[in-house]
Scaffold this active site. Structure first.
Site, PDB file in Angstrom:
ATOM      1  N   CYS A 180       0.488  -5.853   3.356  1.00 20.71           N
ATOM      2  CA  CYS A 180      -0.135  -4.540   3.166  1.00 20.71           C
ATOM      3  C   CYS A 180      -1.053  -4.191   4.328  1.00 20.71           C
ATOM      4  O   CYS A 180      -1.236  -3.012   4.637  1.00 20.71           O
ATOM      5  CB  CYS A 180      -0.962  -4.520   1.889  1.00 20.71           C
ATOM      6  SG  CYS A 180      -0.033  -4.805   0.403  1.00 20.71           S
ATOM      7  N   HIS A 236       4.895  -1.790  -5.032  1.00 19.38           N
ATOM      8  CA  HIS A 236       5.480  -1.488  -3.722  1.00 19.38           C
ATOM      9  C   HIS A 236       6.531  -2.555  -3.423  1.00 19.38           C
ATOM     10  O   HIS A 236       6.351  -3.724  -3.782  1.00 19.38           O
ATOM     11  CB  HIS A 236       4.425  -1.574  -2.599  1.00 19.38           C
ATOM     12  CG  HIS A 236       3.546  -0.372  -2.449  1.00 19.38           C
ATOM     13  ND1 HIS A 236       2.190  -0.468  -2.222  1.00 19.38           N
ATOM     14  CD2 HIS A 236       3.834   0.961  -2.432  1.00 19.38           C
ATOM     15  CE1 HIS A 236       1.671   0.742  -2.094  1.00 19.38           C
ATOM     16  NE2 HIS A 236       2.646   1.627  -2.224  1.00 19.38           N
TER      17      HIS A 236
HETATM   18  N1  ARG Z   1      -4.847  -0.121  -3.521  1.00 21.50           N
HETATM   19  C1  ARG Z   1      -3.677   0.154  -2.756  1.00 21.50           C
HETATM   20  C2  ARG Z   1      -2.738   1.028  -3.566  1.00 21.50           C
HETATM   21  O1  ARG Z   1      -2.599   0.794  -4.732  1.00 21.50           O
HETATM   22  C3  ARG Z   1      -3.000  -1.110  -2.328  1.00 21.50           C
HETATM   23  C4  ARG Z   1      -1.868  -0.889  -1.390  1.00 21.50           C
HETATM   24  C5  ARG Z   1      -1.098  -2.117  -1.062  1.00 21.50           C
HETATM   25  N2  ARG Z   1      -0.192  -1.888  -0.022  1.00 21.50           N
HETATM   26  C6  ARG Z   1       1.051  -2.374   0.080  1.00 21.50           C
HETATM   27  N3  ARG Z   1       1.724  -2.201   1.162  1.00 21.50           N
HETATM   28  N4  ARG Z   1       1.625  -2.961  -0.946  1.00 21.50           N
HETATM   29  O2  ARG Z   1      -2.128   1.937  -3.050  1.00 21.50           O
END
Ligand code: ARG
Length: 282
Positions: A275, A177
């Site tokens: 996150c 992300h």
């Molecule tokens: N386990 C989640 C996923 O892989 C983690 C999300 C992390 N969020 C972020 N904004 N980077 O989607």
């Protein structure tokens, strides 16, 4: 007598009060694997995740932020990562449409919260994971793609908000992300308003970042490996992973005030400070 300013003096940083949405990790665990950080075979400690999350919640309150909460839902262990629940600007919440089936029910749950709390909701057409991939710097939306959000969602952003949208392509699966590879330090913008991990981007995206942010902080691999960049700033106070030691020094040198929090349990799901934080902009 002449007074000379030391040339190395850091600029004055200005904090502005933020409003954010968070989700207590009452149902957090790692039961599937959709990023390289996740190991469902390893145990997780939900009560420790909650206690650590509460230190972040308390820090935001101490800094005077308005913190809104959405109820977590049993069976949606990643809902704690509220940044993925949408992108909110100008009172309009652009809903998320998750790539992985495991997280797809989160999209409507967040959209329902937005509608119930006075936001206009723009329904998503293509895959996008909200503020995980979309970051506002000044008047420009920087939009990530490569792993999660589809580039077509960047056109939706353009249509909805009528702002400049700059596509950035991520290349390292550990930084899947945009908010894992780039931190907004001063939401007003400027040549030094971000920090990022150069090797997480493709060459064209790096050129854009270097041109627009020639004075950005570049973080090292050790800090990136604890998701140090996954941080949240009010323009002065920057809440970061407490283990991101070099980043903490870099921030101090630039006149920011870093605040470390330990979210080691939530790191097992591949997420950190940012996150867990969705900014609400009216
Ligand atoms: N386990 C989640 C996923 O892989 C983690 C999300 C992390 N969020 C972020 N904004 N980077 O989607």
């Amino acid at each position: 007598m002449t007074l000379t300013q030391p040339s190395t003096s850091a600029p004055e940083r200005v904090a502005t009060r933020r409003t954010v949405l968070m989700c207590r990790p009452d149902h957090f665990t790692v039961s599937y694997r959709i990023n390289p950080w996740m190991h469902p075979e390893d145990p997780t400690d939900t009560s420790l995740a909650v206690r650590q999350w509460e230190t972040l919640y308390a820090k935001y309150q101490e800094l005077g932020f308005e913190v809104q909460l959405i109820d977590g839902i049993a069976g949606l262990p990643d809902m704690v990562y509220a940044a993925n629940g949408g992108f909110v600007l100008d009172g309009i919440a652009f809903g998320a449409k998750f790539q992985h089936p495991e997280r797809q029910p989160e999209g409507p749950a967040y959209m329902e919260w937005f509608a119930d709390h006075g936001f206009a909701v723009a329904e998503p057409e293509s895959t996008n994971e909200g503020e995980g991939d979309f970051l506002l710097v000044g008047d420009t939306i920087y939009a990530g793609t490569g792993f999660r959000s589809d580039a077509a969602s960047h056109d939706e952003l353009r249509r909805i908000y009528g702002r400049e949208v700059v596509t950035l392509t991520l290349t390292d699966p550990s930084f899947y992300h945009l908010d894992t590879a780039l931190a907004v330090l001063d939401p007003r913008g400027g040549s030094d308003s971000i920090a990022f991990l150069p090797r997480a981007f493709d060459a064209a995206s790096l050129d854009i970042l270097d041109e627009r942010f020639p004075d950005a902080i570049h973080v090292d691999d050790a800090d990136a490996a604890v998701l140090g960049l996954n941080s949240f700033s009010d323009g002065k106070n920057v809440i970061i992973a407490s283990r991101a030691a070099a980043f903490e020094r870099q921030l101090r040198e630039r006149g920011f005030t870093p605040h470390g929090v330990d979210l080691s349990e939530l790191l097992l799901g591949g997420g950190g400070v940012k996150c867990c934080t969705l900014e609400l902009r009216r």
